[in-house]
Design an enzyme around this catalytic site. Structure first.
Site, mmCIF file in Angstrom:
data_model
loop_
_atom_site.group_PDB
_atom_site.id
_atom_site.type_symbol
_atom_site.label_atom_id
_atom_site.label_comp_id
_atom_site.label_asym_id
_atom_site.label_seq_id
_atom_site.Cartn_x
_atom_site.Cartn_y
_atom_site.Cartn_z
ATOM 1 N N VAL A 66 0.978 -0.998 -0.120
ATOM 2 C CA VAL A 66 -0.296 0.244 -0.006
ATOM 3 C C VAL A 66 0.972 1.394 -0.159
ATOM 4 O O VAL A 66 0.150 2.219 0.011
ATOM 5 C CB VAL A 66 -1.215 0.487 1.500
ATOM 6 C CG1 VAL A 66 -2.354 -1.219 0.823
ATOM 7 C CG2 VAL A 66 0.186 -0.037 3.124
ATOM 8 N N TYR A 155 2.911 5.165 15.541
ATOM 9 C CA TYR A 155 2.012 4.753 14.927
ATOM 10 C C TYR A 155 1.113 5.286 15.202
ATOM 11 O O TYR A 155 0.085 5.804 14.195
ATOM 12 C CB TYR A 155 2.316 2.949 15.988
ATOM 13 C CG TYR A 155 1.115 1.836 15.673
ATOM 14 C CD1 TYR A 155 1.225 1.649 14.730
ATOM 15 C CD2 TYR A 155 0.176 1.935 16.602
ATOM 16 C CE1 TYR A 155 -0.103 0.221 13.907
ATOM 17 C CE2 TYR A 155 -1.672 1.294 16.213
ATOM 18 C CZ TYR A 155 -0.796 0.587 15.327
ATOM 19 O OH TYR A 155 -2.488 -0.071 15.226
ATOM 20 N N ALA A 157 0.605 8.370 15.818
ATOM 21 C CA ALA A 157 0.626 9.524 15.150
ATOM 22 C C ALA A 157 -0.036 9.247 13.739
ATOM 23 O O ALA A 157 -0.887 10.452 13.283
ATOM 24 C CB ALA A 157 2.201 10.424 15.204
ATOM 25 N N LYS A 159 -1.558 6.990 12.841
ATOM 26 C CA LYS A 159 -3.445 6.264 13.545
ATOM 27 C C LYS A 159 -3.953 7.545 13.710
ATOM 28 O O LYS A 159 -6.069 7.853 13.817
ATOM 29 C CB LYS A 159 -3.013 5.153 14.206
ATOM 30 C CG LYS A 159 -3.095 3.845 14.148
ATOM 31 C CD LYS A 159 -3.317 3.277 12.462
ATOM 32 C CE LYS A 159 -3.317 1.967 12.303
ATOM 33 N NZ LYS A 159 -3.340 1.723 11.111
ATOM 34 N N ILE A 187 -6.734 -6.473 21.147
ATOM 35 C CA ILE A 187 -7.142 -7.323 20.348
ATOM 36 C C ILE A 187 -6.806 -8.467 20.913
ATOM 37 O O ILE A 187 -4.507 -8.750 19.418
ATOM 38 C CB ILE A 187 -7.808 -6.623 18.903
ATOM 39 C CG1 ILE A 187 -8.739 -5.694 18.682
ATOM 40 C CG2 ILE A 187 -7.711 -8.186 18.219
ATOM 41 C CD1 ILE A 187 -9.679 -5.690 20.094
#
Length: 247
Positions: A66, A155, A157, A159, A187
């Site tokens: 991506v 991470y 920042a 998200k 999770i």
């Protein structure tokens, strides 16, 4: 039960825990799936499982990084060619490396942003041309966006930016396309194994529901946001964290 009979989904990071669970759930609900991941072995394993539980589901596999804008455009076009368009985009691809800011290199920062944030922009931008009216986008955010996360500042920042980006995109694509985010808490997936090994007991103690979440529970929230049950919801971030963060 929600039905997605005949609807097509493009799912990134499909070989991983949450997106894999979402793919299986959506297949059971009648969806046709375009599964994208950089790990083709994981996709092939998932395709075989889908063929067993939902033999009527049409599935295409897409090797995708991506962080590559051109690849995002090419694979979204390939998906639309196979499935005749896209009804829903679920963007879950991302990485979760551990690094203190004081020890973080420029490359550490750039690599995470390229995948977790630039990738969100690239895949959403590429999907717009192929999304059918009435469709939706669901981006995977994280509890870290709201609470921060020790040794994961890059991470957190990224998200946080995913949530803000999703809100802005919801304004741009309304009323034809809805855009929301899901923000999972702790999770039980391979991505969180290291965190749970270090802080699992403390996190459970601070979670009102007293347990970890499952990938299947997050998948259900994603399916809800894509469904007609959420037809008047856009620009929102759904927290799935057992009460660990109560806003």
């Amino acid at each position: 039960m929600i039905s997605f009979e005949g609807q097509s989904f493009f799912i990134t990071g499909a070989g991983g825990g949450i997106a894999r669970a979402a793919s299986l759930l959506l297949a059971r609900q009648g969806a046709h799936l375009a599964l994208a991941d950089i790990d083709m072995h994981a996709l092939e394993s998932l395709q075989a499982e889908i063929a067993h539980i939902a033999p009527g589901s049409r599935v295409s596999l897409h090797r995708l990084d991506v962080a590559d804008a051109g690849a995002c455009r090419a694979e979204l076009k390939a998906c639309a060619d196979v499935h005749g368009g896209i009804d829903h985009l679920i963007h879950s691809a991302g990485i979760y490396p551990e690094r203190l800011v004081a020890e973080m290199s420029d490359e550490d920062w750039r690599r995470l942003m390229a995948i977790n944030l630039d990738g969100t922009f690239y895949i959403c931008r590429a999907a717009i041309a192929y999304l059918r009216e009435g469709g939706s986008i669901v981006n995977l955010a994280s509890l870290a966006a709201q609470r921060g996360s020790y040794a994961h500042a890059h991470y957190s920042a990224a998200k946080g930016a995913v949530i803000s980006f999703s809100r802005s995109l919801a304004l741009e694509l309304a009323p034809k396309i809805r855009v929301n985010a899901v923000s999972p808490g702790i999770i039980a997936t391979p991505m969180t194994n290291a965190l749970l090994a270090k802080k699992g007991a403390t996190l459970l103690q601070n979670t009102p529901l007293g347990r970890l979440g499952t990938a299947e529970e997050v998948a259900g929230s994603i399916a809800f946001l894509c469904s007609p049950l959420a037809s008047f919801i856009t620009g929102e971030t759904l927290q799935v964290n057992g009460g660990l963060y109560i806003n």
